[in-house]
Design a protein around this motif. Structure first.
Motif, short mmCIF file in Angstrom:
data_model
loop_
_atom_site.label_atom_id
_atom_site.label_comp_id
_atom_site.label_asym_id
_atom_site.label_seq_id
_atom_site.Cartn_x
_atom_site.Cartn_y
_atom_site.Cartn_z
N LEU A 119 -7.13 -27.18 60.06
CA LEU A 119 -6.97 -26.40 58.83
C LEU A 119 -7.18 -27.28 57.61
O LEU A 119 -7.82 -26.86 56.63
CB LEU A 119 -5.58 -25.77 58.81
N PHE A 120 -6.69 -28.51 57.66
CA PHE A 120 -6.90 -29.41 56.53
C PHE A 120 -8.38 -29.75 56.35
O PHE A 120 -8.89 -29.82 55.23
CB PHE A 120 -6.11 -30.70 56.68
N ARG A 121 -9.09 -29.97 57.46
CA ARG A 121 -10.52 -30.26 57.36
C ARG A 121 -11.27 -29.11 56.71
O ARG A 121 -12.21 -29.32 55.93
CB ARG A 121 -11.08 -30.55 58.75
N PHE A 122 -10.86 -27.89 57.03
CA PHE A 122 -11.48 -26.72 56.39
C PHE A 122 -11.23 -26.74 54.88
O PHE A 122 -12.14 -26.53 54.08
CB PHE A 122 -10.92 -25.44 57.02
N VAL A 123 -9.98 -26.98 54.49
CA VAL A 123 -9.63 -27.04 53.06
C VAL A 123 -10.41 -28.16 52.38
O VAL A 123 -10.99 -27.97 51.29
CB VAL A 123 -8.11 -27.24 52.88
N ASP A 124 -10.43 -29.33 52.99
CA ASP A 124 -11.11 -30.48 52.40
C ASP A 124 -12.59 -30.19 52.18
O ASP A 124 -13.16 -30.52 51.12
CB ASP A 124 -10.94 -31.69 53.32
N ARG A 128 -14.34 -29.60 48.18
CA ARG A 128 -15.34 -30.57 47.76
C ARG A 128 -16.69 -29.94 47.46
O ARG A 128 -17.56 -30.59 46.87
CB ARG A 128 -15.49 -31.67 48.81
N GLN A 129 -16.85 -28.68 47.85
CA GLN A 129 -18.10 -27.96 47.56
C GLN A 129 -17.98 -27.33 46.18
O GLN A 129 -17.78 -26.13 46.03
CB GLN A 129 -18.36 -26.90 48.63
N SER A 138 -21.90 -23.68 37.93
CA SER A 138 -21.08 -24.79 38.40
C SER A 138 -19.62 -24.45 38.12
O SER A 138 -19.26 -24.05 37.00
CB SER A 138 -21.48 -26.07 37.68
N TRP A 139 -18.77 -24.59 39.14
CA TRP A 139 -17.39 -24.16 39.01
C TRP A 139 -16.51 -25.27 38.48
O TRP A 139 -16.83 -26.45 38.56
CB TRP A 139 -16.87 -23.67 40.36
N GLY A 140 -15.36 -24.86 37.97
CA GLY A 140 -14.38 -25.79 37.46
C GLY A 140 -13.60 -26.48 38.56
O GLY A 140 -14.02 -26.48 39.73
N PRO A 141 -12.46 -27.08 38.23
CA PRO A 141 -11.68 -27.83 39.23
C PRO A 141 -11.25 -26.94 40.38
O PRO A 141 -11.03 -25.73 40.20
CB PRO A 141 -10.47 -28.33 38.42
N PRO A 142 -11.12 -27.49 41.59
CA PRO A 142 -10.78 -26.67 42.75
C PRO A 142 -9.33 -26.22 42.74
O PRO A 142 -8.45 -26.89 42.18
CB PRO A 142 -11.05 -27.62 43.92
N VAL A 143 -9.10 -25.07 43.36
CA VAL A 143 -7.75 -24.51 43.48
C VAL A 143 -7.55 -24.07 44.93
O VAL A 143 -8.41 -23.41 45.50
CB VAL A 143 -7.54 -23.31 42.54
N LEU A 144 -6.42 -24.45 45.51
CA LEU A 144 -6.05 -24.01 46.85
C LEU A 144 -4.89 -23.03 46.75
O LEU A 144 -3.85 -23.34 46.17
CB LEU A 144 -5.63 -25.21 47.71
N LEU A 145 -5.08 -21.81 47.30
CA LEU A 145 -4.02 -20.81 47.38
C LEU A 145 -3.71 -20.52 48.84
O LEU A 145 -4.64 -20.40 49.66
CB LEU A 145 -4.42 -19.50 46.68
#
Length: 269
Positions: A119-124, A128-129, A138-145
């Motif tokens: 699961l962490f590898r998927f998030v990582d 990073r994309q 081009s998107w801003g800083p990443p967000v994890l929900l």
């Protein structure tokens, strides 16, 4: 997105603090509206969003998003939103019928004791994309929900493994990439006797986060005009305790929510 909540948290889509870990929790209430708020907030802000939906379908979040004025389908099509639909993909993993790359993040369903490395590898990989959606966007800083992290406990994953996962995510998303995290956990009603369950998980996450939003029912019971109360804890970087705490009452509407200081609602005046 709830403008009154933005005012409380001193944040707008045009200007918000980065490198924040926001913990959302609830007890005897439903804090899902805060996940919907932050999802719409960060999409409006132009952030790249990785959303682990472990308890609801994409259509559920999409329907709520439409009421809040954002289109999750368009965001996913453009590459701004990456959505892991845990409910849809879990059956094939459990029955060992699906070994595709898409289901690798859910490998913990077969061997919970192995941890959450997949699961962490998927998030990582997702956070990073950063690059370029349709038409060169081009998107801003990443967000994890994540909604909701505590469901992993019922699937056999230990509290320690979950806390290790969040620490790795925080190091990558918040520290390295200067993005944000928003995680929902649900607490058991018996807060004092839970040594291995969701309350222990919530206490561990409290020590990791920068901002904690805790939703619970009113101590006095049901009220038609006040649906619950929300505690807000701000934590300064490097401190071991929260430096400020405020409690607000709230009322949910079909397309938003109202927040007010305790005792100031027309229902109690």
């Amino acid at each position: 997105m709830f403008p009154e909540l933005n005012s409380i948290l001193n944040a707008t889509p045009d200007g918000f603090k980065s490198s924040d870990f926001i913990l959302v929790s609830d007890r005897r209430a439903d804090a899902s509206f805060l996940i919907h708020h932050h999802l719409s907030f960060y999409l409006r802000a132009g952030c790249k969003v990785c959303f682990l939906g472990l308890v609801q379908s994409f259509s559920h979040y999409s329907a709520v998003g439409q009421r809040l004025g954002v289109s999750l389908a368009q965001a996913r099509e453009k590459g701004q939103l990456v959505f892991l639909e845990g409910l849809k993909n879990s059956i094939g993993v459990v029955l060992q019928e699906d070994t595709s790359q898409e289901t690798q993040p859910l490998s913990y369903l077969r061997t919970p004791g192995a941890g959450l490395e997949g699961l962490f590898r998927f998030v990582d990989r997702c956070v990073r994309q950063r690059g370029d959606g349709d038409a060169g966007e081009s998107w801003g800083p990443p967000v994890l929900l994540i909604d909701d992290l505590s469901v992993l406990l019922s699937l056999g994953v230990s509290v320690g493994a979950i806390l290790d996962f969040t620490l790795y995510c925080q190091a990558t998303v918040c520290s390295e990439l200067q993005g944000n995290m928003v995680i929902l956990v649900r607490c058991e009603e018996d807060a004092d006797d839970d040594e291995e369950g969701s309350n222990l998980l919530q206490r561990g996450l409290v020590h990791q986060c920068n901002l904690a939003l805790h939703v619970e029912g009113l101590p006095t019971g049901y009220c038609r005009d006040i649906h619950g109360q929300m505690s807000v804890w701000w934590r300064q970087g490097g401190e071991t305790i929260y430096n400020q705490r405020k409690i607000f009452h709230f009322k949910l509407h079909d397309k938003g929510a109202s927040f007010f200081a305790r005792g100031t609602s027309s229902a109690v005046l």
